[in-house]
Design an enzyme around this catalytic site. Structure first.
Site, short mmCIF file in Angstrom:
data_model
loop_
_atom_site.label_atom_id
_atom_site.label_comp_id
_atom_site.label_asym_id
_atom_site.label_seq_id
_atom_site.Cartn_x
_atom_site.Cartn_y
_atom_site.Cartn_z
N TYR A 1 -25.46 43.01 -3.20
CA TYR A 1 -25.11 41.64 -2.77
C TYR A 1 -25.14 41.54 -1.25
O TYR A 1 -25.69 40.59 -0.69
CB TYR A 1 -23.73 41.27 -3.33
N SER B 1 -21.84 34.83 3.59
CA SER B 1 -20.63 35.44 3.02
C SER B 1 -20.08 36.47 4.00
O SER B 1 -20.82 37.00 4.84
CB SER B 1 -20.97 36.15 1.71
N1 LIG Z 1 -16.78 32.47 -4.25
C1 LIG Z 1 -16.76 33.37 -3.28
O1 LIG Z 1 -15.83 34.20 -3.18
C2 LIG Z 1 -17.87 33.36 -2.24
C3 LIG Z 1 -17.61 34.02 -1.02
C4 LIG Z 1 -18.60 34.03 -0.05
C5 LIG Z 1 -19.81 33.40 -0.28
N2 LIG Z 1 -20.05 32.77 -1.48
C6 LIG Z 1 -21.35 32.13 -1.66
O2 LIG Z 1 -21.14 30.75 -1.91
C7 LIG Z 1 -22.27 30.21 -2.61
C8 LIG Z 1 -21.77 29.35 -3.76
O3 LIG Z 1 -21.07 30.16 -4.69
P1 LIG Z 1 -19.73 29.69 -5.42
O4 LIG Z 1 -18.64 30.58 -4.99
O5 LIG Z 1 -19.55 28.23 -5.30
O6 LIG Z 1 -20.08 30.14 -6.92
P2 LIG Z 1 -20.47 29.29 -8.22
O7 LIG Z 1 -19.39 28.33 -8.57
O8 LIG Z 1 -20.90 30.30 -9.23
O9 LIG Z 1 -21.74 28.43 -7.73
C9 LIG Z 1 -23.04 28.94 -7.61
C10 LIG Z 1 -24.02 27.78 -7.72
O10 LIG Z 1 -25.36 28.24 -7.51
C11 LIG Z 1 -26.18 27.71 -8.56
N3 LIG Z 1 -27.34 28.58 -8.74
C12 LIG Z 1 -27.35 29.93 -8.97
N4 LIG Z 1 -28.63 30.36 -9.07
C13 LIG Z 1 -29.44 29.27 -8.88
C14 LIG Z 1 -30.84 29.08 -8.87
N5 LIG Z 1 -31.70 30.11 -9.05
N6 LIG Z 1 -31.33 27.83 -8.66
C15 LIG Z 1 -30.48 26.78 -8.48
N7 LIG Z 1 -29.14 26.91 -8.48
C16 LIG Z 1 -28.63 28.14 -8.68
C17 LIG Z 1 -25.25 27.64 -9.77
O11 LIG Z 1 -25.66 26.67 -10.70
P3 LIG Z 1 -26.45 26.89 -12.08
O12 LIG Z 1 -25.84 28.10 -12.74
O13 LIG Z 1 -26.21 25.61 -12.80
O14 LIG Z 1 -27.87 27.07 -11.66
C18 LIG Z 1 -23.97 27.12 -9.08
O15 LIG Z 1 -24.06 25.72 -8.92
C19 LIG Z 1 -23.13 31.40 -3.03
O16 LIG Z 1 -24.23 31.51 -2.15
C20 LIG Z 1 -22.19 32.60 -2.84
O17 LIG Z 1 -22.89 33.77 -2.55
C21 LIG Z 1 -19.09 32.74 -2.45
#
Ligand SMILES: NC(=O)c1ccc[n+]([C@@H]2O[C@H](COP(=O)([O-])OP(=O)(O)OC[C@H]3O[C@@H](n4cnc5c(N)ncnc54)[C@H](OP(=O)(O)O)[C@@H]3O)[C@@H](O)[C@H]2O)c1
Length: 262
Positions: A168, A155
């Protein structure tokens, strides 16, 4: 030294068809987008998360498009046995593992004085320890093959810290440290490691991190966040590079976002 002496050949793209991939956190957002795009390139994809019904919907959607080789496994990446089970299931079905997309993770907004220690530990155990387990069990098959690609979703919070973003950021700085060590330890063994550092992406991330609907709407209308497919395209770009090219780090931001929350 002349380039000819190195017998370098330049291929436009590495074909992904027929490869075998594991995508963690594929029940929504960036992970689901990457899984879809990989399946459409002919990759055999295993999708992992907690929410079984979301994973099943994704598998059904891809099956309708006749992309049959998609497997869903429910697992918590905090749990070593569950992560090992996922990798075993992949090896049992396809006999190899070519691509690991370590994407599962979440955010939690809090100042240090107000931090909810249980939530912090949960986030650390997912974002850092969960990545460690994904690498610990995902790497051996790749090392055995002498080839493999690891995409780690970090991130912009792994590069910049804001007030209320310390917990975070601490996890994503940790993620970057593990990625750097991994690159050094495996570069002579055919493993490419790419760290992707997105700015704001329109997913469920902000709700999970504790932002209100009003805050999310105000920020989104100001910044116009990335679509999860934008991040997925970047992952595919790295994976499709010729074998001698490693995109080691890539930052992708909304055009209107220069810094975190600016
Ligand atoms: N959105 C942003 O602005 C942003 C920016 C920079 C980086 N990121 C990073 O991108 C990645 C994906 O996030 P996203 O934005 O796509 O958010 P999201 O839609 O909330 O997706 C997060 C995913 O991680 C899964 N997850 C969470 N804890 C888990 C665990 N203990 N075991 C297995 N699966 C788990 C969730 O599924 P379940 O709840 O079904 O387990 C979900 O599929 C993350 O690492 C986040 O830090 C996001």
């Amino acid at each position: 030294m002349k380039l000819d002496d190195l017998a370098l050949s330049w291929n436009a793209k590495e074909s992904l068809a027929g490869k075998v991939a594991l995508v963690t956190g594929a029940s929504s957002g960036i992970g689901a987008s990457i899984a879809r795009k990989l399946a459409k390139r002919g990759v055999h994809v295993t999708v992992v998360a907690h929410r079984r019904e979301r994973l099943d919907e994704l598998v059904q959607e891809l099956h309708k498009e006749e992309l049959y080789e998609v497997m869903a496994v429910t697992a918590d990446i905090q749990n070593a046995e569950e992560v090992q089970h996922v990798v075993n299931a992949i090896i049992n079905r396809w006999g190899r593992l070519d691509i690991v997309v370590a994407n599962a993770g979440f955010g939690y907004r809090s100042t240090l004085v107000d931090v909810d220690l249980e939530r912090w530990e949960e986030m650390y155990r997912t974002n850092v320890h969960g990545l460690m387990l994904t690498l610990r069990y995902g790497l051996p098959p790749m090392l055995g093959q002498g080839k493999g690609d690891i995409i780690i979703i970090s991130s912009i919070a792994g590069k910049e810290v804001i007030a209320g973003g310390g917990p975070y950021s601490a996890t994503k700085y940790g993620v970057n440290a593990l990625a750097s060590a991994l690159r050094l330890e495996t570069l002579s063994q055919g493993i490419r490691v790419t760290t992707i550092q997105p700015g704001a992406v329109a997913t469920e991330f902000s709700q999970v991190a504790g932002y209100s609907e009003d805050e999310i709407r105000a920020f989104a209308s100001n910044v116009l966040p990335l679509h999860p497919d934008d991040v997925a395209e970047v992952a595919l770009y790295a994976l499709e590079q010729p074998e001698h090219v490693n995109i080691s780090e890539l930052t992708i931001m909304p055009s209107r976002q220069a810094q975190r929350f600016k």
